[in-house]
Design a protein around this motif. Structure first.
Motif, mmCIF file in Angstrom:
data_model
loop_
_atom_site.group_PDB
_atom_site.id
_atom_site.type_symbol
_atom_site.label_atom_id
_atom_site.label_comp_id
_atom_site.label_asym_id
_atom_site.label_seq_id
_atom_site.Cartn_x
_atom_site.Cartn_y
_atom_site.Cartn_z
ATOM 1 N N GLN A 1 19.960 95.305 21.284
ATOM 2 C CA GLN A 1 20.063 96.663 21.338
ATOM 3 C C GLN A 1 18.573 96.756 22.808
ATOM 4 N N THR B 1 26.453 94.698 29.077
ATOM 5 C CA THR B 1 26.303 95.951 28.228
ATOM 6 C C THR B 1 27.806 96.776 27.555
ATOM 7 N N GLY C 1 18.333 100.904 25.218
ATOM 8 C CA GLY C 1 18.437 102.316 25.311
ATOM 9 C C GLY C 1 20.088 102.518 24.697
ATOM 10 N N GLY C 2 20.324 102.570 23.925
ATOM 11 C CA GLY C 2 21.134 103.188 22.826
ATOM 12 C C GLY C 2 22.806 102.300 23.427
ATOM 13 N N HIS C 3 22.129 101.148 23.871
ATOM 14 C CA HIS C 3 23.459 100.082 23.718
ATOM 15 C C HIS C 3 22.743 98.898 23.480
ATOM 16 N N SER D 1 28.793 99.473 24.476
ATOM 17 C CA SER D 1 28.435 100.832 23.129
ATOM 18 C C SER D 1 28.158 99.984 21.989
ATOM 19 N N PRO D 2 27.480 100.664 20.901
ATOM 20 C CA PRO D 2 27.888 100.367 19.999
ATOM 21 C C PRO D 2 29.481 100.441 19.024
ATOM 22 N N GLU D 3 30.081 101.208 19.052
ATOM 23 C CA GLU D 3 31.320 101.976 18.804
ATOM 24 C C GLU D 3 32.201 101.238 19.415
#
Length: 66
Positions: free
Chosen positions: A25, A43, A27-29, A45-47
């Motif tokens: 993980q 890279t 920077g939010g990615h 997103s978690p979603e």
């Protein structure tokens, strides 16, 4: 200064061999790499990763497996 990430290896990877997928993980990615090409990082997103994993668990990609 280069950011260091704490990489986690998949439990399905074959030890220290060339078939190791790692995630981290930052920077939010979510970052994904193959251990034999550590400089090549994908890279997402978690979603998006959640959607991919859900589809894999449901067999949506089974036709792509050898």
């Amino acid at each position: 200064m280069r950011e260091e990430f704490k990489w986690q290896k998949s439990s399905f990877s074959e030890g220290e061999g060339p078939n190791c997928v790692e995630v981290a993980q930052g920077g939010g990615h979510v970052l994904i790499r193959e251990s034999d090409l550590p400089e090549l990082i994908i890279t997402t997103s978690p979603e998006s990763l959640e959607s991919l994993l859900r589809g894999a668990k449901n067999g949506e990609f089974d036709h792509l497996a050898l």
